[in-house]
Enzyme design. Sequence first.
Site, PDB file in Angstrom:
ATOM      1  N   HIS A   1      31.960  41.750  48.671  1.00  0.00           N
ATOM      2  CA  HIS A   1      32.059  42.804  47.655  1.00  0.00           C
ATOM      3  C   HIS A   1      30.777  42.793  46.831  1.00  0.00           C
ATOM      4  CE1 HIS A   1      36.465  43.103  48.373  1.00  0.00           C
ATOM      5  NE2 HIS A   1      36.262  41.870  48.757  1.00  0.00           N
TER       6      HIS A   1
ATOM      7  N   HIS B   1      32.128  40.047  55.456  1.00  0.00           N
ATOM      8  CA  HIS B   1      33.093  40.543  54.439  1.00  0.00           C
ATOM      9  C   HIS B   1      32.612  40.123  53.059  1.00  0.00           C
ATOM     10  CE1 HIS B   1      37.491  41.161  53.040  1.00  0.00           C
ATOM     11  NE2 HIS B   1      36.774  40.920  51.960  1.00  0.00           N
TER      12      HIS B   1
ATOM     13  N   HIS C   1      39.725  37.367  55.861  1.00  0.00           N
ATOM     14  CA  HIS C   1      39.950  36.190  55.013  1.00  0.00           C
ATOM     15  C   HIS C   1      41.303  35.537  55.246  1.00  0.00           C
ATOM     16  CE1 HIS C   1      41.781  39.390  52.699  1.00  0.00           C
ATOM     17  NE2 HIS C   1      40.666  39.784  52.141  1.00  0.00           N
TER      18      HIS C   1
ATOM     19  N   LYS D   1      38.457  49.809  56.251  1.00  0.00           N
ATOM     20  CA  LYS D   1      39.255  48.725  55.664  1.00  0.00           C
ATOM     21  C   LYS D   1      40.646  49.219  55.296  1.00  0.00           C
ATOM     22  CE  LYS D   1      40.076  44.699  53.788  1.00  0.00           C
ATOM     23  NZ  LYS D   1      39.473  44.081  52.620  1.00  0.00           N
TER      24      LYS D   1
ATOM     25  N   ALA E   1      41.293  38.227  40.619  1.00  0.00           N
ATOM     26  CA  ALA E   1      41.172  37.454  41.858  1.00  0.00           C
ATOM     27  C   ALA E   1      39.796  37.681  42.470  1.00  0.00           C
ATOM     28  CB  ALA E   1      42.232  37.905  42.849  1.00  0.00           C
TER      29      ALA E   1
ATOM     30  N   ASP F   1      33.832  36.839  51.565  1.00  0.00           N
ATOM     31  CA  ASP F   1      34.662  37.491  50.545  1.00  0.00           C
ATOM     32  C   ASP F   1      34.107  37.249  49.148  1.00  0.00           C
ATOM     33  OD1 ASP F   1      36.655  39.133  49.628  1.00  0.00           O
ATOM     34  OD2 ASP F   1      38.202  37.584  49.639  1.00  0.00           O
TER      35      ASP F   1
ATOM     36  N   ASN G   1      36.141  48.752  48.026  1.00  0.00           N
ATOM     37  CA  ASN G   1      37.109  48.862  46.921  1.00  0.00           C
ATOM     38  C   ASN G   1      36.412  49.048  45.577  1.00  0.00           C
ATOM     39  OD1 ASN G   1      36.224  46.143  47.088  1.00  0.00           O
ATOM     40  ND2 ASN G   1      38.070  45.360  46.112  1.00  0.00           N
TER      41      ASN G   1
ATOM     42  N   HIS H   1      43.249  43.707  55.182  1.00  0.00           N
ATOM     43  CA  HIS H   1      43.734  42.751  54.183  1.00  0.00           C
ATOM     44  C   HIS H   1      45.200  42.525  54.531  1.00  0.00           C
ATOM     45  CE1 HIS H   1      43.749  40.884  50.060  1.00  0.00           C
ATOM     46  NE2 HIS H   1      45.020  40.870  50.408  1.00  0.00           N
TER      47      HIS H   1
HETATM   48  C1  NCD Z   1      38.562  40.894  46.076  1.00  0.00           C
HETATM   49  C2  NCD Z   1      37.869  41.662  44.953  1.00  0.00           C
HETATM   50  O1  NCD Z   1      37.740  41.123  43.862  1.00  0.00           O
HETATM   51  O2  NCD Z   1      37.445  42.797  45.188  1.00  0.00           O
HETATM   52  N1  NCD Z   1      39.255  39.778  45.523  1.00  0.00           N
HETATM   53  C3  NCD Z   1      39.651  38.659  46.158  1.00  0.00           C
HETATM   54  O3  NCD Z   1      40.342  37.835  45.548  1.00  0.00           O
HETATM   55  N2  NCD Z   1      39.323  38.417  47.400  1.00  0.00           N
HETATM   56  C4  NCD Z   1      39.438  41.779  46.845  1.00  0.00           C
HETATM   57  C5  NCD Z   1      39.926  41.212  48.148  1.00  0.00           C
HETATM   58  O4  NCD Z   1      39.164  40.989  49.076  1.00  0.00           O
HETATM   59  O5  NCD Z   1      41.136  40.964  48.251  1.00  0.00           O
HETATM   60 ZN    ZN Z   2      37.479  40.882  50.032  1.00  0.00          ZN
END
Ligand code: NCD
Ligand code: ZN
Length: 344
Positions: A15, A13, A173, A98, A262, A246, A41, A135
């Site tokens: 990004h 997982h 997560h 997802k 976040a 994550d 995302n 999520h």
């Molecule tokens: C993630 C993001 O920034 O894309 N942020 C996070 O706090 N984990 C999105 C997610 O996985 O919730």
């Molecule tokens: Zn994530």
Amino acid sequence: MQTITILRPDDWHLHFRDNDMLSETVPATARCFKRAIVMPNLVPPVTTTELALAYRSRILDARPVGSDFEPLVTLYLTNNTTSQDIREAKQAGIVACKLYPAGATTNSAAAVEGIEALYPVFETMAEEGVLLLIHGEVTDSHIDIFDREKCFIDQHLSKIVDAFPTLKVVFEHITTKDAADFVLASSVNVAATITPQHLLLNRNDLLVGGVKPHNYCLPVLKRNTHQQALRAVVAAGSEKFFLGTDSAPHEKHAKESACGCAGCYSAWSAIELYAEVFEQLGAMDKLEGFASIFGPQFYGLPVNQDTITLSKQSWDVPQEITLPNGNPIVPFYAGQTLNWKLDV
Ligand code: NCD
Ligand code: ZN
């Protein structure tokens, strides 16, 4: 113990973001991991096989020369996703989709409202062997942010896993004892990823002595008892829990803001952070299962053949990294000392 050699891990997982960011994020992950489940995302989100395959090829183009890193791209479910979309994705080699409840996190505005409406799609995913990555937080404004994961289990997740016993579900997560207990009590078709930050930190690390925006991620860090429960399940070596960083980069100005984003950017120290946790727990013998075996086992993919070695060696995580656009980003654990380092 001065060195540890384990089968090459995968990150289930993360990004990567897109375009010029990829020349930062892809090498950071490819330095250690063979494969990664890449979250969809983006803006706009990766909702179709066509978009996913184009994204995959942009990621492949950003790999360092000679790298055999393999991105596993995913589809972002919306209320418009159809069973035909799932079959098409499966045909194209996409292994997972997802589910973001609408508004749950970064770039999730286009996501799912009324999860039950997607049950026909979940049915097709179960038939096709496409995994559902979730999520798991409710988004109702009256639900306290610290209770949103537990509420999601009670209101949605328990119903989904009951309704689709053959659907493979990854509760992404996880942050609470409730989630760990739910996964432990569920069938072999339910597993979870756990991030380094949720193993290393609790909400005091976010809020005591001043707000620490670089420790802010979603789901938000919970109280110490929840952190301890997550540490206990990985120390026990349960095969239902595996590595998913994550890693989620946001520029420094976007984190250090009156309305901070976040996400923790952990890719440059990911395996070292987990090694730190397993050493603290006296469970270094469980690192390989968590990092390299239980993930592929759950996904039904081969375990990697080659290995990585970590050495006992103190080093400091950089205070800042400069992104390809020239802007700074503060990595997770910036300026802190780690005791294990990946041999390169
Ligand atoms: C993630 C993001 O920034 O894309 N942020 C996070 O706090 N984990 C999105 C997610 O996985 O919730
Ligand atoms: Zn994530």
